[in-house]
Design a protein around this motif. Structure first.
Motif, mmCIF file in Angstrom:
data_model
loop_
_atom_site.group_PDB
_atom_site.id
_atom_site.type_symbol
_atom_site.label_atom_id
_atom_site.label_comp_id
_atom_site.label_asym_id
_atom_site.label_seq_id
_atom_site.Cartn_x
_atom_site.Cartn_y
_atom_site.Cartn_z
ATOM 1 N N TYR A 179 -6.894 14.073 -19.962
ATOM 2 C CA TYR A 179 -5.902 14.127 -18.897
ATOM 3 C C TYR A 179 -5.278 12.757 -18.663
ATOM 4 O O TYR A 179 -5.993 11.782 -18.438
ATOM 5 N N ASN B 286 -3.008 10.869 -12.617
ATOM 6 C CA ASN B 286 -2.048 11.250 -11.589
ATOM 7 C C ASN B 286 -2.450 10.545 -10.292
ATOM 8 O O ASN B 286 -3.470 9.855 -10.228
ATOM 9 N N GLU B 287 -1.665 10.718 -9.273
ATOM 10 C CA GLU B 287 -1.866 9.927 -8.055
ATOM 11 C C GLU B 287 -3.193 10.241 -7.352
ATOM 12 O O GLU B 287 -3.784 9.374 -6.718
ATOM 13 N N ASP C 275 1.944 8.978 -15.274
ATOM 14 C CA ASP C 275 1.991 10.245 -14.539
ATOM 15 C C ASP C 275 3.165 11.015 -15.130
ATOM 16 O O ASP C 275 4.316 10.576 -15.049
ATOM 17 N N ASP D 221 9.950 16.647 -9.255
ATOM 18 C CA ASP D 221 9.434 15.295 -9.047
ATOM 19 C C ASP D 221 10.463 14.263 -9.510
ATOM 20 O O ASP D 221 10.689 13.247 -8.844
ATOM 21 N N HIS E 203 3.448 16.388 -14.069
ATOM 22 C CA HIS E 203 2.689 17.642 -13.994
ATOM 23 C C HIS E 203 1.300 17.339 -14.537
ATOM 24 O O HIS E 203 1.152 16.597 -15.512
ATOM 25 N N PHE E 204 0.288 17.909 -13.907
ATOM 26 C CA PHE E 204 -1.084 17.615 -14.300
ATOM 27 C C PHE E 204 -1.441 18.426 -15.540
ATOM 28 O O PHE E 204 -2.101 19.459 -15.470
ATOM 29 N N LYS F 173 5.789 6.695 -13.714
ATOM 30 C CA LYS F 173 6.318 8.055 -13.875
ATOM 31 C C LYS F 173 7.080 8.155 -15.201
ATOM 32 O O LYS F 173 7.923 7.306 -15.513
#
Length: 554
Positions: free
Chosen positions: A305, A308-309, A286, A434, A289-290, A331
């Motif tokens: 991609y 992410n969570e 992660d 974050d 940022h997406f 992270k």
């Protein structure tokens, strides 16, 4: 009755600094400062400056660097070059014209393509700005002063007069900043390509990331056996997070490769289904940022991609009867940006470039150079538009995977070591926010090659705030900087650490230990003085695993 809500965050946070990749030959901040001031010091001949700034590189690369400087300068460098070679005034302009013809031929470019480079970059202005910095041309020159001068005037909207009394406008400063960013990427790109000539230097780092991947698989299995729910954070988040203080993507890439290796392993059998088949446990990142990553290992342009969570919770949802995989994520933050980041000038979205091949020693990990003569491997053009952009002089063009607009090196969002920190793109702000929460929740801060310099007052303040946060146990801090010859392969604490720093007072290690003690308290700090990669190097995998466990277990 309501329960107290205390969301899980990784217990360990690693600060990954420039000292962590020093053994690979990657330049530290001090070495970059030295290279910039040597390269822009106009008193010396340009070839001598290139040798001093870039070190031992091939003749063709040195030629490419000189060609690039001539192309983005306003004829002064090339004029000085031929004057110092002894050419007379009446012939020198003809010689310069012939040299430009040779530069265009060597790099397969036309006049209009060279014009695009000059409209975007400005070598002459950068040399002027460097010349007014404190300590310019000496060992006391600091890169931060250069960033401060540029950012102060750009944010203030006012130019200033340079050393030769000519006025430097805002538009010139913007081009100078583009030039500085381009040089930073070029310096690290060349360092990386030199490191690839000796792949053995990567072996300790490969051992490190492979062990981390194995440990995260084992940790997931342990958590499952403990009955933790697969779609809750205390299962799927790694027990470590990484804050990269570097702009280079080397550690992230090595972790990508280590994760890919275990994700595709036939021995990865995490969970048995009702029909006797096995579901693997896969590891991803992660990035705070997406963002989309430009497709790797494919000939066509597309987006990939990272996890992410949101996705992880759905994949791990126990209500899904048919699961093809379970997932854990770690992270990984780039709070200062990364060399492969591109901010689209049209839609403003972030695309990450990480090369074109799934290879431990990827030769395309860094973006392409501005001209072909630099002899740096470039990425494959994956669309007609990228090919056309190259023909128009945008040799470093990468197409935005969201809207299709072209991005160039100067669209790389790098947060520099400047006292003027405003105007970040929103995705950098999101990453930093974050990251800040991750630090607030951490129980153990690990400084790997990051020396808590005085100018990084923001991070010092964050760490102090974490130390003083009520209701939380005092965090521990492990310091791994320098590689002192007299150091043993051991962790030092308390009186033993006192004796060591007393014997070695004028070292970065001793300075950082004292800074860490000021922040975290004497009893909460330990140090490893044999440096990186020694802290995770061993004769076999089991030794490496034990050493990595020691890094985390404090």
């Amino acid at each position: 009755m309501s329960e107290t809500y205390n969301p899980y965050w990784s217990e360990n946070v690693i600060f990954w600094g420039a000292g962590a990749t020093y053994s690979l030959g990657m330049k530290t901040t001090g070495a970059i400062s030295d290279s910039i001031t040597k390269l822009t010091g106009l008193e010396q001949p340009i070839d001598e400056r290139i040798n001093a700034a870039f070190g031992e590189v091939g003749a063709s690369v040195k030629q490419g660097i000189r060609d690039l400087i001539f192309l983005i300068d306003h004829d002064k460098e090339i004029l000085a070059y031929f004057i110092k070679k002894g050419f007379e005034d009446e012939e020198i302009y003809q010689i310069i014209e012939q040299e430009y013809d040779r530069i265009y031929e060597r790099n397969n470019i036309k006049d209009f393509q060279a014009m695009h480079l000059r409209e975007t970059y400005d070598w002459e202005t950068l040399t002027q700005v460097v010349s007014v910095c404190p300590g310019a041309g000496t060992d006391s020159f600091q890169l931060q002063d250069l960033f401060n001068i540029i950012d102060m005037h750009i944010q203030g909207g006012q130019g200033f007069r340079g050393e030769n009394h000519s006025f430097i406008s805002i538009s010139q400063l913007l081009r100078a900043k583009n030039t500085l960013k381009m040089l930073l990427i070029l310096l690290h790109s060349i360092d990386y390509m030199k490191a690839l000539d000796n792949e053995k230097v990567f072996e300790p780092y490969k051992g490190f990331v492979n062990v981390l991947a194995e440990m995260m698989l084992e940790e997931g299995q342990t958590y499952k056996e403990q009955g933790k729910e697969l779609n809750k954070r205390d299962f799927y988040l790694f027990n470590y997070a990484i804050i990269s203080m570097n702009w280079d993507p080397i550690l992230l890439w090595l972790l990508f490769m280590a994760h890919k290796q275990v994700n595709e392993s036939k021995n990865n059998k995490f969970e048995e289904t009702n029909d006797g088949k096995f579901v693997p446990l896969k590891l991803f990142h992660d990035l705070g940022h997406f963002m989309a990553v430009r497709s790797i290992g494919k000939d066509s342009l597309g987006m990939w991609y990272p996890m992410n969570e949101t996705v992880v919770q759905r994949l791990n949802d126990p209500e899904h009867d048919i699961a093809t995989r379970r997932v854990r994520i770690g992270k990984f933050y780039f709070p200062h940006g990364m060399h492969g980041f591109r901010e689209c000038p049209n839609c403003g979205k972030l695309t990450a470039y990480l090369g074109d091949s799934w290879d431990w020693f990827s030769k395309t990990l860094f973006p392409a150079g501005l001209i072909s003569g630099l002899n740096l491997p470039s990425f494959n053009f994956k669309s007609v538009d990228e090919s056309l952009a190259h023909l128009s002089g945008k040799f470093d063009a990468i197409q935005c995977v969201y809207c299709g607009e072209m991005t160039e090196i100067h669209h790389t969002p790098l947060v520099m070591q400047s006292s003027f920190k405003g105007n970040h793109p929103p995705f950098i702000e999101e990453i930093q926010r974050d990251m800040r929460v991750s630090l607030e929740k951490a129980e153990h801060i690990i400084l790997m090659g990051y020396s808590l310099p005085q100018d990084d007052f923001i991070y010092r303040s964050m760490l102090s705030a974490r130390k003083n946060r009520k209701g939380k146990a005092e965090p521990k801090c492990s310091v791994i900087v320098d590689a002192l010859a007299e150091a043993q392969d051991e962790w030092l604490t308390d009186e033993k650490l006192d004796r060591f720093i007393k014997k070695n007072p004028n070292t970065d290690f001793s300075r950082v230990i004292q800074t860490a003690r000021d922040i975290f308290g004497r009893d909460n700090v330990r140090g490893y003085a044999a440096g990186i990669p020694n802290v995770f190097t061993g004769s076999n995998k089991e030794t490496v695993k034990n050493k990595v466990r020691k890094i985390f277990n404090y």
